[in-house]
Design an enzyme around this catalytic site. Structure first.
Site, PDB file in Angstrom:
ATOM      1  N   GLY A   1      15.253  22.907 122.695  1.00 38.27           N
ATOM      2  CA  GLY A   1      16.316  23.663 122.091  1.00 38.27           C
ATOM      3  C   GLY A   1      16.218  23.841 120.800  1.00 38.27           C
ATOM      4  N   ALA A   2      14.963  24.020 120.271  1.00 37.72           N
ATOM      5  CA  ALA A   2      14.755  24.028 118.745  1.00 37.72           C
ATOM      6  C   ALA A   2      15.491  24.880 117.990  1.00 37.72           C
ATOM      7  CB  ALA A   2      13.186  23.967 118.667  1.00 37.72           C
TER       8      ALA A   2
ATOM      9  N   ARG B   1      21.906  25.388 117.878  1.00 36.42           N
ATOM     10  CA  ARG B   1      22.804  25.160 116.547  1.00 36.42           C
ATOM     11  C   ARG B   1      22.040  23.637 116.306  1.00 36.42           C
ATOM     12  NH1 ARG B   1      26.724  28.387 118.895  1.00 36.42           N
ATOM     13  NH2 ARG B   1      26.449  27.159 120.608  1.00 36.42           N
TER      14      ARG B   1
ATOM     15  N   ALA C   1      24.028  10.162 124.770  1.00 34.49           N
ATOM     16  CA  ALA C   1      25.192   9.950 124.044  1.00 34.49           C
ATOM     17  C   ALA C   1      26.093  11.360 123.685  1.00 34.49           C
ATOM     18  CB  ALA C   1      24.995   9.467 122.765  1.00 34.49           C
TER      19      ALA C   1
ATOM     20  N   PHE D   1      26.694  11.675 118.622  1.00 36.22           N
ATOM     21  CA  PHE D   1      25.918  10.778 117.698  1.00 36.22           C
ATOM     22  C   PHE D   1      26.451  10.602 116.267  1.00 36.22           C
ATOM     23  CE2 PHE D   1      22.482  11.948 120.733  1.00 36.22           C
ATOM     24  CZ  PHE D   1      21.935  10.665 121.186  1.00 36.22           C
TER      25      PHE D   1
ATOM     26  N   HIS E   1      36.779  22.740 119.191  1.00 35.53           N
ATOM     27  CA  HIS E   1      35.208  22.900 119.026  1.00 35.53           C
ATOM     28  C   HIS E   1      35.193  24.478 118.728  1.00 35.53           C
ATOM     29  CE1 HIS E   1      34.542  19.080 120.805  1.00 35.53           C
ATOM     30  NE2 HIS E   1      33.268  19.003 120.034  1.00 35.53           N
TER      31      HIS E   1
ATOM     32  N   LYS F   1      31.140  26.915 122.351  1.00 41.32           N
ATOM     33  CA  LYS F   1      30.882  25.643 123.281  1.00 41.32           C
ATOM     34  C   LYS F   1      31.200  26.213 124.885  1.00 41.32           C
ATOM     35  CE  LYS F   1      31.956  20.884 123.768  1.00 41.32           C
ATOM     36  NZ  LYS F   1      30.647  20.363 123.841  1.00 41.32           N
TER      37      LYS F   1
ATOM     38  N   THR G   1      32.592  13.901 124.493  1.00 33.51           N
ATOM     39  CA  THR G   1      33.231  12.808 123.505  1.00 33.51           C
ATOM     40  C   THR G   1      34.576  12.666 124.328  1.00 33.51           C
ATOM     41  OG1 THR G   1      31.954  13.673 121.728  1.00 33.51           O
ATOM     42  CG2 THR G   1      33.704  12.270 121.373  1.00 33.51           C
TER      43      THR G   1
END
Ligand SMILES: NC(=O)C1=CN([C@@H]2O[C@H](COP(=O)(O)OP(=O)(O)OC[C@H]3O[C@@H](n4cnc5c(N)ncnc54)[C@H](OP(=O)(O)O)[C@@H]3O)[C@@H](O)[C@H]2O)C=CC1
Ligand SMILES: O=C(O)C1=N[C@H](C(=O)O)C[C@H](O)C1
Length: 255
Positions: free
Chosen positions: A9-10, A13, A116, A119, A148, A152, A159
């Protein structure tokens, strides 16, 4: 020893931020960056190559760890390629369903896997204290609001789901109510969950605990995506050379 990093996914975002954070890290080198439609792009001087060639690129460049921030289905595909190649996999992707979670669990039997939903170190601190706050205030109303950016895809955020698990483990709740509309008063010990999507908000999570003519609000606000990327790169450095298993960001912070 230098940790050789692959980034999926380089041009997303987060992918861009991860490449920048890994480049800045004294112990890391980005050896591979892929996206579905790279179109001769570079990010921070790193060539972005086609995701369709991920498997052969992995065999050629031999990354130590792949860091993934993409989508649930692609994350699982990338994880499975890492399993075949014996490479550690760190993912911050959110929105996994039960089957996809099971696939990550299966991958962790063969290679180190760390997933996670957040992060940021501040979110880990929030996760550590939210259950205690809720447990100290039995009978108080609990609501969770997350905000968000407008692009998104998943709701509630990963989270938020993790915070909800901590809250539910710390009190006697009846279930979750996602938003309210019309004549819809609060009922019993429900937990209200509200997902706002607006503008370019990086990520905010607030737990409201109210009752007895008082309220407690526990809030985390990420001001820059670099905070997530730095945490993911720290996780990649931490996981390099570990034995197969399922790890979480708390393991990185606690050591
Ligand atoms: N754990 C954490 O700390 C954080 C987690 N996240 C999570 O990370 C994920 C990505 O977020 P973000 O960077 O904002 O998203 P973006 O949409 O900006 O980037 C996602 C990238 O992944 C690529 N991608 C998506 N689907 C596929 C697929 N099926 N196959 C291959 N590549 C794919 C996209 O490529 P293309 O452009 O071709 O579509 C894009 O480059 C989300 O799940 C988000 O919730 C985000 C921030 C922090
Ligand atoms: O999609 C995002 O942007 C974010 N997603 C993560 C989540 O779903 O919890 C973490 C962060 O808040 C940003």
């Amino acid at each position: 020893m230098t940790v050789r990093i692959g980034v999926t996914g380089a041009t997303g975002r987060m992918g861009r931020e991860v490449i920048a954070a890994a480049d800045d890290h004294a112990d890391c080198e980005v050896v591979l960056a892929v996206n579905r439609d790279p179109d001769d792009e570079t990010v921070d001087g790193v060539d972005v190559e086609p995701a369709a060639e991920f498997e052969s690129l992995v065999a050629d460049r031999e990354p130590t760890v792949v860091i993934d921030f993409t989508g649930p289905a692609s994350a699982i595909d990338y994880a499975e390629t890492c399993v075949a190649a014996g490479i550690a996999f760190v993912t911050g992707t959110t929105g996994f369903d039960d089957d996809q979670n099971a696939a990550l669990e299966a991958a962790s039997e063969d290679v180190p896997v760390l997933d996670a939903p957040n992060f940021a170190r501040g979110v880990q601190a929030l996760l550590n204290v939210v259950g205690e706050a809720v447990g100290n205030l039995p009978g108080y109303d609990v609501e969770l609001v997350e905000t968000h950016h407008n692009a998104k895809r998943d709701a509630p955020s990963g989270t938020a789901k993790r915070l909800l698990s901590e809250i539910e483990a710390s009190g006697d709740f009846d279930g979750r109510t996602h938003g309210r509309e019309g004549e819809d008063p609060r009922e019993g010990a429900e937990i209200g969950v509200h997902a706002l999507r607006a503008g370019d908000v990086t990520g905010e999570h607030e737990v409201v605990i109210a009752g007895n003519h008082e309220e407690v609000r526990l809030t985390h606000r990420a001001e820059d995506r670099g905070v997530f990327a730095a945490g993911a790169v720290d996780a990649a450095v931490w996981i390099a050379g570990r034995k197969a298993g399922r790890y979480e960001f708390a393991d990185v912070i606690d050591e």
